[in-house]
Design a protein around this motif. Structure first.
Motif, PDB file in Angstrom:
ATOM      1  N   HIS A 179       4.956  -3.383  39.517  1.00 30.54           N
ATOM      2  CA  HIS A 179       5.958  -3.804  38.353  1.00 30.54           C
ATOM      3  C   HIS A 179       7.028  -2.797  38.176  1.00 30.54           C
ATOM      4  O   HIS A 179       6.666  -1.690  38.354  1.00 30.54           O
ATOM      5  CB  HIS A 179       5.055  -4.127  37.380  1.00 30.54           C
ATOM      6  N   SER A 180       7.988  -3.347  37.519  1.00 27.99           N
ATOM      7  CA  SER A 180       9.042  -2.315  37.078  1.00 27.99           C
ATOM      8  C   SER A 180       8.609  -1.361  36.069  1.00 27.99           C
ATOM      9  O   SER A 180       9.071  -0.131  36.269  1.00 27.99           O
ATOM     10  CB  SER A 180      10.288  -3.212  36.532  1.00 27.99           C
ATOM     11  N   GLY A 181       7.630  -1.753  35.365  1.00 31.31           N
ATOM     12  CA  GLY A 181       7.098  -0.907  34.213  1.00 31.31           C
ATOM     13  C   GLY A 181       6.372   0.319  35.106  1.00 31.31           C
ATOM     14  O   GLY A 181       6.384   1.348  34.819  1.00 31.31           O
ATOM     15  N   THR A 182       5.572   0.066  36.273  1.00 28.30           N
ATOM     16  CA  THR A 182       4.944   1.025  36.984  1.00 28.30           C
ATOM     17  C   THR A 182       6.058   1.822  37.363  1.00 28.30           C
ATOM     18  O   THR A 182       5.900   3.176  37.492  1.00 28.30           O
ATOM     19  CB  THR A 182       4.190   0.492  37.992  1.00 28.30           C
ATOM     20  N   VAL A 183       6.959   1.515  37.897  1.00 34.64           N
ATOM     21  CA  VAL A 183       8.308   2.416  38.575  1.00 34.64           C
ATOM     22  C   VAL A 183       8.622   3.286  37.425  1.00 34.64           C
ATOM     23  O   VAL A 183       8.896   4.338  37.517  1.00 34.64           O
ATOM     24  CB  VAL A 183       9.392   1.653  38.938  1.00 34.64           C
ATOM     25  N   LYS A 184       8.911   2.688  36.155  1.00 34.08           N
ATOM     26  CA  LYS A 184       9.390   3.496  35.053  1.00 34.08           C
ATOM     27  C   LYS A 184       8.491   4.606  34.613  1.00 34.08           C
ATOM     28  O   LYS A 184       8.903   5.993  34.352  1.00 34.08           O
ATOM     29  CB  LYS A 184       9.793   2.512  33.877  1.00 34.08           C
ATOM     30  N   SER A 185       7.178   4.276  34.591  1.00 27.20           N
ATOM     31  CA  SER A 185       6.205   5.067  34.342  1.00 27.20           C
ATOM     32  C   SER A 185       6.102   6.310  35.281  1.00 27.20           C
ATOM     33  O   SER A 185       6.011   7.462  34.984  1.00 27.20           O
ATOM     34  CB  SER A 185       4.929   4.706  33.858  1.00 27.20           C
ATOM     35  N   GLN A 186       6.001   6.056  36.544  1.00 28.83           N
ATOM     36  CA  GLN A 186       6.002   6.950  37.523  1.00 28.83           C
ATOM     37  C   GLN A 186       7.332   7.854  37.364  1.00 28.83           C
ATOM     38  O   GLN A 186       6.944   9.093  37.652  1.00 28.83           O
ATOM     39  CB  GLN A 186       5.968   6.324  38.904  1.00 28.83           C
ATOM     40  N   ALA A 187       8.320   7.154  37.485  1.00 28.24           N
ATOM     41  CA  ALA A 187       9.595   8.174  37.542  1.00 28.24           C
ATOM     42  C   ALA A 187       9.570   9.038  36.022  1.00 28.24           C
ATOM     43  O   ALA A 187       9.792  10.418  36.203  1.00 28.24           O
ATOM     44  CB  ALA A 187      10.716   7.057  37.341  1.00 28.24           C
ATOM     45  N   ALA A 188       9.209   8.442  35.033  1.00 31.37           N
ATOM     46  CA  ALA A 188       9.053   9.496  33.956  1.00 31.37           C
ATOM     47  C   ALA A 188       7.835  10.629  33.999  1.00 31.37           C
ATOM     48  O   ALA A 188       8.420  11.728  33.817  1.00 31.37           O
ATOM     49  CB  ALA A 188       8.604   8.666  32.698  1.00 31.37           C
ATOM     50  N   LYS A 189       6.946  10.212  34.561  1.00 27.59           N
ATOM     51  CA  LYS A 189       6.056  11.429  34.960  1.00 27.59           C
ATOM     52  C   LYS A 189       6.476  12.268  35.775  1.00 27.59           C
ATOM     53  O   LYS A 189       6.305  13.432  35.689  1.00 27.59           O
ATOM     54  CB  LYS A 189       4.863  10.725  35.298  1.00 27.59           C
ATOM     55  N   ALA A 190       7.250  11.909  37.052  1.00 29.56           N
ATOM     56  CA  ALA A 190       7.835  12.792  37.956  1.00 29.56           C
ATOM     57  C   ALA A 190       8.821  13.550  37.498  1.00 29.56           C
ATOM     58  O   ALA A 190       8.757  14.804  37.738  1.00 29.56           O
ATOM     59  CB  ALA A 190       8.204  11.997  39.091  1.00 29.56           C
ATOM     60  N   LEU A 191       9.629  12.998  36.788  1.00 28.66           N
ATOM     61  CA  LEU A 191      10.797  13.882  36.283  1.00 28.66           C
ATOM     62  C   LEU A 191      10.350  14.930  35.016  1.00 28.66           C
ATOM     63  O   LEU A 191      10.770  16.080  35.185  1.00 28.66           O
ATOM     64  CB  LEU A 191      11.642  13.065  35.357  1.00 28.66           C
TER      65      LEU A 191
ATOM     66  N   PHE B 280      17.392   9.523  44.985  1.00 22.91           N
ATOM     67  CA  PHE B 280      18.008   9.958  46.163  1.00 22.91           C
ATOM     68  C   PHE B 280      18.860   8.693  46.885  1.00 22.91           C
ATOM     69  O   PHE B 280      19.811   8.693  47.393  1.00 22.91           O
ATOM     70  CB  PHE B 280      17.238  10.491  47.173  1.00 22.91           C
ATOM     71  N   GLU B 281      17.997   7.607  46.887  1.00 20.13           N
ATOM     72  CA  GLU B 281      18.469   6.357  47.331  1.00 20.13           C
ATOM     73  C   GLU B 281      19.126   5.508  46.658  1.00 20.13           C
ATOM     74  O   GLU B 281      19.913   4.354  46.785  1.00 20.13           O
ATOM     75  CB  GLU B 281      17.419   5.750  47.993  1.00 20.13           C
ATOM     76  N   GLU B 282      19.294   5.706  45.125  1.00 20.35           N
ATOM     77  CA  GLU B 282      20.003   5.170  44.095  1.00 20.35           C
ATOM     78  C   GLU B 282      19.572   3.656  43.894  1.00 20.35           C
ATOM     79  O   GLU B 282      20.516   2.706  43.976  1.00 20.35           O
ATOM     80  CB  GLU B 282      21.678   5.429  44.346  1.00 20.35           C
ATOM     81  N   LEU B 283      18.385   3.129  44.398  1.00 19.62           N
ATOM     82  CA  LEU B 283      17.926   1.880  44.245  1.00 19.62           C
ATOM     83  C   LEU B 283      17.749   1.759  42.414  1.00 19.62           C
ATOM     84  O   LEU B 283      17.334   2.478  41.600  1.00 19.62           O
ATOM     85  CB  LEU B 283      16.623   1.524  44.972  1.00 19.62           C
ATOM     86  N   SER B 284      17.641   0.370  42.109  1.00 17.10           N
ATOM     87  CA  SER B 284      17.472   0.060  40.768  1.00 17.10           C
ATOM     88  C   SER B 284      15.929  -0.002  40.571  1.00 17.10           C
ATOM     89  O   SER B 284      15.395   0.144  41.636  1.00 17.10           O
ATOM     90  CB  SER B 284      18.047  -1.478  40.525  1.00 17.10           C
ATOM     91  N   VAL B 285      15.694  -0.054  39.148  1.00 17.69           N
ATOM     92  CA  VAL B 285      14.277  -0.335  39.161  1.00 17.69           C
ATOM     93  C   VAL B 285      13.364  -1.278  39.715  1.00 17.69           C
ATOM     94  O   VAL B 285      12.499  -1.357  40.142  1.00 17.69           O
ATOM     95  CB  VAL B 285      14.000  -0.155  37.401  1.00 17.69           C
ATOM     96  N   GLN B 286      14.163  -2.529  39.681  1.00 14.95           N
ATOM     97  CA  GLN B 286      13.723  -3.531  40.130  1.00 14.95           C
ATOM     98  C   GLN B 286      13.641  -3.800  41.628  1.00 14.95           C
ATOM     99  O   GLN B 286      12.538  -4.120  42.265  1.00 14.95           O
ATOM    100  CB  GLN B 286      14.515  -4.962  39.822  1.00 14.95           C
ATOM    101  N   GLU B 287      14.569  -3.057  42.469  1.00 24.97           N
ATOM    102  CA  GLU B 287      14.434  -2.869  43.740  1.00 24.97           C
ATOM    103  C   GLU B 287      13.593  -1.975  44.216  1.00 24.97           C
ATOM    104  O   GLU B 287      12.670  -2.154  45.173  1.00 24.97           O
ATOM    105  CB  GLU B 287      15.964  -2.250  44.319  1.00 24.97           C
ATOM    106  N   THR B 288      13.289  -1.097  43.608  1.00 25.96           N
ATOM    107  CA  THR B 288      12.111   0.119  43.775  1.00 25.96           C
ATOM    108  C   THR B 288      10.862  -0.524  43.619  1.00 25.96           C
ATOM    109  O   THR B 288       9.928  -0.486  44.539  1.00 25.96           O
ATOM    110  CB  THR B 288      12.203   1.150  43.027  1.00 25.96           C
ATOM    111  N   ALA B 289      10.838  -1.341  42.296  1.00 28.23           N
ATOM    112  CA  ALA B 289       9.489  -2.004  42.364  1.00 28.23           C
ATOM    113  C   ALA B 289       9.259  -3.029  43.503  1.00 28.23           C
ATOM    114  O   ALA B 289       7.775  -3.127  43.933  1.00 28.23           O
ATOM    115  CB  ALA B 289       9.523  -2.737  40.991  1.00 28.23           C
TER     116      ALA B 289
END
Length: 181
Positions: free
Chosen positions: A144-156, A129-138
């Motif tokens: 860590h960016s890996g946490t953002v990726k895994s949380q995003a994958a689970k949520a999606l 929704f805010e269109e931040l990058s993985v690094q900005e979100t982390a």
């Protein structure tokens, strides 16, 4: 948005200009209009006293991070035995070409996002929704960016499964739009 001789944006001008977007972030985090207003007001009250320091850097990023952190602390403290919902599920669309199908999808998505765990909800709000990058979100969430990726994958995955089980939600939506959710 600056005053003469000062490089920091004026607090009132900042709130006027960015307030609606920040309220949208708060609403997406809380899922409730009244709680979103409370969250934003709480954060703005905290930020106001520190504005001279914050205003010189990236004030919107600072306030956005404060929104996420404050919401997470509220979530940990509050009893959530009863959570009112306007609709558990949106009613089925009336058929192809229905102008309300897009509204139904938007509301169904908002309800589904509200049911995500707080960390996953924060990741979805910031990334999509805010269109931040993985690094900005982390960086914003302090992980860590890996946490953002895994949380995003689970949520999606959760959102896809939930929205696909709702009758009529995908009517009239092509496959490109489906992949985005």
């Amino acid at each position: 948005m600056t005053t003469a001789g000062d490089t920091a944006p004026n607090f009132e001008e900042f709130v006027t200009a960015r307030g609606p977007r920040l309220l949208r972030v708060a609403w997406l985090l809380t899922g409730d209009a009244h709680l979103a207003e409370d969250l934003l007001q709480t954060v703005l009250a905290k930020v106001w006293s520190k504005w001279r320091k914050i205003g010189l850097e990236n004030p919107e990023a600072y306030v956005r991070k404060a929104l996420v952190n404050t919401h997470m602390s509220w979530w940990q403290r509050r009893w959530r035995g009863e959570i009112p919902h306007e609709h558990e599920r949106m009613p089925e669309g009336t058929g192809a070409g229905d102008p309300f199908d897009a509204v139904d999808l938007e509301q169904s998505l908002a309800l589904a996002v509200r049911r995500l765990p707080p960390r996953q909800r924060a990741v979805v709000v910031l990334r999509y929704f805010e269109e931040l990058s993985v690094q900005e979100t982390a960086q914003l969430l302090g992980c860590h960016s890996g946490t953002v990726k895994s949380q995003a994958a689970k949520a999606l995955q959760t959102l896809r499964a939930e929205l696909e089980t709702e009758p009529g939600v995908w009517k009239g939506i092509d496959s490109r739009d489906r992949r985005a959710v």
